[in-house]
Design a protein around this motif. Sequence first.
Motif, PDB file in Angstrom:
ATOM      1  N   GLN A   1       0.927  -0.949   0.096  1.00 30.96           N
ATOM      2  CA  GLN A   1      -0.102   0.432   0.013  1.00 30.96           C
ATOM      3  C   GLN A   1       0.717   1.183  -0.235  1.00 30.96           C
ATOM      4  O   GLN A   1       1.709   1.159   0.533  1.00 30.96           O
ATOM      5  N   ASP A   2       0.530   2.497  -0.729  1.00 29.80           N
ATOM      6  CA  ASP A   2       1.200   3.696  -1.014  1.00 29.80           C
ATOM      7  C   ASP A   2       0.761   4.348   0.068  1.00 29.80           C
ATOM      8  O   ASP A   2      -0.521   4.204   0.686  1.00 29.80           O
ATOM      9  N   ILE A   3       1.290   5.833   0.301  1.00 31.10           N
ATOM     10  CA  ILE A   3       1.298   6.256   1.059  1.00 31.10           C
ATOM     11  C   ILE A   3      -0.634   7.152   0.856  1.00 31.10           C
ATOM     12  O   ILE A   3      -1.036   7.219   1.519  1.00 31.10           O
ATOM     13  N   GLN A  66      -9.771  19.289   8.987  1.00 29.24           N
ATOM     14  CA  GLN A  66      -8.922  19.344  10.184  1.00 29.24           C
ATOM     15  C   GLN A  66      -8.286  17.900  10.007  1.00 29.24           C
ATOM     16  O   GLN A  66      -9.339  16.946  10.146  1.00 29.24           O
ATOM     17  N   LEU A  67      -6.797  17.950   9.750  1.00 25.77           N
ATOM     18  CA  LEU A  67      -6.008  17.068  10.785  1.00 25.77           C
ATOM     19  C   LEU A  67      -6.008  17.234  11.863  1.00 25.77           C
ATOM     20  O   LEU A  67      -6.008  17.294  12.852  1.00 25.77           O
ATOM     21  N   SER A  68      -7.247  15.313  12.151  1.00 25.25           N
ATOM     22  CA  SER A  68      -7.873  15.251  13.652  1.00 25.25           C
ATOM     23  C   SER A  68      -6.201  14.340  14.450  1.00 25.25           C
ATOM     24  O   SER A  68      -5.155  13.802  13.563  1.00 25.25           O
ATOM     25  N   SER A  69      -5.768  14.706  15.683  1.00 31.16           N
ATOM     26  CA  SER A  69      -4.717  13.598  16.090  1.00 31.16           C
ATOM     27  C   SER A  69      -4.865  12.449  15.867  1.00 31.16           C
ATOM     28  O   SER A  69      -3.525  11.215  15.772  1.00 31.16           O
ATOM     29  N   VAL A  70      -5.764  11.721  15.969  1.00 33.35           N
ATOM     30  CA  VAL A  70      -6.093  10.260  15.645  1.00 33.35           C
ATOM     31  C   VAL A  70      -5.828  10.125  14.217  1.00 33.35           C
ATOM     32  O   VAL A  70      -4.602   8.993  14.221  1.00 33.35           O
ATOM     33  N   LYS A  71      -6.328  10.989  13.630  1.00 37.36           N
ATOM     34  CA  LYS A  71      -5.194  10.365  11.884  1.00 37.36           C
ATOM     35  C   LYS A  71      -3.704  10.968  11.686  1.00 37.36           C
ATOM     36  O   LYS A  71      -3.332  10.098  10.778  1.00 37.36           O
ATOM     37  N   LEU A  72      -3.638  11.931  12.835  1.00 40.02           N
ATOM     38  CA  LEU A  72      -2.000  12.684  11.916  1.00 40.02           C
ATOM     39  C   LEU A  72      -1.221  11.027  12.889  1.00 40.02           C
ATOM     40  O   LEU A  72      -0.254  10.771  11.942  1.00 40.02           O
ATOM     41  N   ALA A  73      -1.342  10.734  14.188  1.00 39.47           N
ATOM     42  CA  ALA A  73      -1.093   9.440  14.304  1.00 39.47           C
ATOM     43  C   ALA A  73      -0.838   8.463  13.869  1.00 39.47           C
ATOM     44  O   ALA A  73      -0.007   7.716  13.313  1.00 39.47           O
ATOM     45  N   SER A  74      -1.788   7.716  12.844  1.00 36.40           N
ATOM     46  CA  SER A  74      -2.180   6.571  12.547  1.00 36.40           C
ATOM     47  C   SER A  74      -0.914   7.212  10.824  1.00 36.40           C
ATOM     48  O   SER A  74      -0.083   5.800  10.549  1.00 36.40           O
ATOM     49  N   ILE A  75      -0.996   8.230  10.799  1.00 30.95           N
ATOM     50  CA  ILE A  75       0.255   8.475   8.995  1.00 30.95           C
ATOM     51  C   ILE A  75       1.338   8.735   9.417  1.00 30.95           C
ATOM     52  O   ILE A  75       2.428   8.011   9.012  1.00 30.95           O
ATOM     53  N   ILE A  76       1.784   9.152  11.143  1.00 30.31           N
ATOM     54  CA  ILE A  76       2.987   8.859  11.262  1.00 30.31           C
ATOM     55  C   ILE A  76       3.569   7.367  11.673  1.00 30.31           C
ATOM     56  O   ILE A  76       4.093   6.872  11.063  1.00 30.31           O
ATOM     57  N   ARG A  77       2.685   6.144  11.758  1.00 33.80           N
ATOM     58  CA  ARG A  77       2.713   5.387  12.306  1.00 33.80           C
ATOM     59  C   ARG A  77       3.078   4.330  10.846  1.00 33.80           C
ATOM     60  O   ARG A  77       3.763   3.646  10.536  1.00 33.80           O
ATOM     61  N   ILE A  79       3.589   6.038   7.615  1.00 33.49           N
ATOM     62  CA  ILE A  79       5.264   7.070   7.437  1.00 33.49           C
ATOM     63  C   ILE A  79       5.986   5.494   7.851  1.00 33.49           C
ATOM     64  O   ILE A  79       7.411   5.437   7.008  1.00 33.49           O
ATOM     65  N   GLU A  80       6.223   5.306   9.509  1.00 30.09           N
ATOM     66  CA  GLU A  80       6.880   4.970  10.305  1.00 30.09           C
ATOM     67  C   GLU A  80       7.035   3.072   9.977  1.00 30.09           C
ATOM     68  O   GLU A  80       8.497   2.891   9.234  1.00 30.09           O
ATOM     69  N   ALA A 127      21.596   9.894   3.837  1.00 25.20           N
ATOM     70  CA  ALA A 127      20.655   9.957   5.042  1.00 25.20           C
ATOM     71  C   ALA A 127      19.083  10.152   3.696  1.00 25.20           C
ATOM     72  O   ALA A 127      18.245   9.648   3.789  1.00 25.20           O
ATOM     73  N   LEU A 128      18.894  11.815   3.218  1.00 22.58           N
ATOM     74  CA  LEU A 128      18.453  12.254   3.034  1.00 22.58           C
ATOM     75  C   LEU A 128      17.725  12.262   1.723  1.00 22.58           C
ATOM     76  O   LEU A 128      16.701  12.020   1.821  1.00 22.58           O
ATOM     77  N   GLU A 129      18.499  12.135   0.842  1.00 22.82           N
ATOM     78  CA  GLU A 129      18.519  11.261  -0.548  1.00 22.82           C
ATOM     79  C   GLU A 129      17.977   9.850  -0.753  1.00 22.82           C
ATOM     80  O   GLU A 129      16.872   9.982  -1.315  1.00 22.82           O
ATOM     81  N   TYR A 130      18.657   9.001   0.822  1.00 23.37           N
ATOM     82  CA  TYR A 130      17.915   8.127   0.368  1.00 23.37           C
ATOM     83  C   TYR A 130      16.308   7.539   1.507  1.00 23.37           C
ATOM     84  O   TYR A 130      15.156   7.682   0.614  1.00 23.37           O
ATOM     85  N   ILE A 131      15.572   8.968   2.188  1.00 23.53           N
ATOM     86  CA  ILE A 131      14.621   8.650   3.000  1.00 23.53           C
ATOM     87  C   ILE A 131      13.531   9.261   1.711  1.00 23.53           C
ATOM     88  O   ILE A 131      13.031   9.016   1.626  1.00 23.53           O
ATOM     89  N   ILE A 132      13.879  10.546   1.083  1.00 23.58           N
ATOM     90  CA  ILE A 132      13.228  11.230   0.088  1.00 23.58           C
ATOM     91  C   ILE A 132      12.384  10.028  -1.259  1.00 23.58           C
ATOM     92  O   ILE A 132      12.184  10.283  -1.725  1.00 23.58           O
ATOM     93  N   GLY A 133      14.287   8.707  -1.559  1.00 25.07           N
ATOM     94  CA  GLY A 133      13.988   8.303  -2.593  1.00 25.07           C
ATOM     95  C   GLY A 133      13.160   7.335  -2.391  1.00 25.07           C
ATOM     96  O   GLY A 133      11.969   6.681  -2.713  1.00 25.07           O
ATOM     97  N   VAL A 134      12.896   6.947  -1.275  1.00 26.88           N
ATOM     98  CA  VAL A 134      11.556   5.660  -0.564  1.00 26.88           C
ATOM     99  C   VAL A 134      10.444   6.454  -0.295  1.00 26.88           C
ATOM    100  O   VAL A 134       9.069   6.115  -0.607  1.00 26.88           O
ATOM    101  N   LEU A 135      10.713   7.697  -0.582  1.00 25.55           N
ATOM    102  CA  LEU A 135       8.827   7.649   0.067  1.00 25.55           C
ATOM    103  C   LEU A 135       8.433   8.377  -1.666  1.00 25.55           C
ATOM    104  O   LEU A 135       7.382   8.372  -2.040  1.00 25.55           O
ATOM    105  N   GLU A 136      10.127   8.610  -2.699  1.00 29.34           N
ATOM    106  CA  GLU A 136       8.888   9.218  -3.320  1.00 29.34           C
ATOM    107  C   GLU A 136       8.592   7.946  -4.183  1.00 29.34           C
ATOM    108  O   GLU A 136       7.817   7.985  -4.944  1.00 29.34           O
ATOM    109  N   ALA A 137       9.303   7.183  -4.169  1.00 31.78           N
ATOM    110  CA  ALA A 137       9.125   5.486  -4.488  1.00 31.78           C
ATOM    111  C   ALA A 137       7.571   5.094  -4.159  1.00 31.78           C
ATOM    112  O   ALA A 137       7.226   4.026  -4.944  1.00 31.78           O
ATOM    113  N   ASN A 138       7.009   5.374  -2.834  1.00 32.70           N
ATOM    114  CA  ASN A 138       5.117   5.006  -2.602  1.00 32.70           C
ATOM    115  C   ASN A 138       4.604   5.828  -2.378  1.00 32.70           C
ATOM    116  O   ASN A 138       4.056   5.579  -1.321  1.00 32.70           O
ATOM    117  N   LYS A 139       4.591   6.983  -3.010  1.00 34.00           N
ATOM    118  CA  LYS A 139       3.414   8.270  -2.348  1.00 34.00           C
ATOM    119  C   LYS A 139       2.534   7.667  -3.152  1.00 34.00           C
ATOM    120  O   LYS A 139       1.449   8.096  -3.142  1.00 34.00           O
TER     121      LYS A 139
END
Length: 139
Positions: A1-3, A66-77, A79-80, A127-139
């Motif tokens: 599943q992508d972002i 408005q993004l709720s704190s519950v949905k924000l926590a879900s998004i962070i989890r 992404i992690e 590291a930043l380039e690596y992070i961006i690459g992973v996120l770009e490939a999965n957005k």
Amino acid sequence: QDILDFLKSLQPNAFEGVMISLGFNGMTNTNTAPQAEMTTSEPGTEMVNTEHIVQLNFNGVPTDYQLSSVKLASIIRFIERLLDDKFDESFELVQVTDAGITYNQPEVLSLPLRITVRGPADKSSYALEYIIGVLEANK
């Protein structure tokens, strides 16, 4: 599943037709990882934690959303988990945290994330380039 698929599963009406773009503010902090946390098989390799601010921009979000704190926590989890699953042995994910939500302009929700990774000191600049690459490939 992508972002984007994950966001649509949270709230289909708010994220239908949304486009994701990434922004970044570079490395914000570097520190030496404690000796006990070193995960390399190469003796003498200094491991460091690097902290990066990566901004996920959701373009096309309804102006009244408005993004709720519950949905924000879900998004962070999500992404992690995504980063943890996609990282290879080059870097180890330490944590992903919220760096503050901003609504820069109508229909744009910006979610800055503080992403901390551990890796060899001589590769920390990648590291930043690596992070961006992973996120770009999965957005």
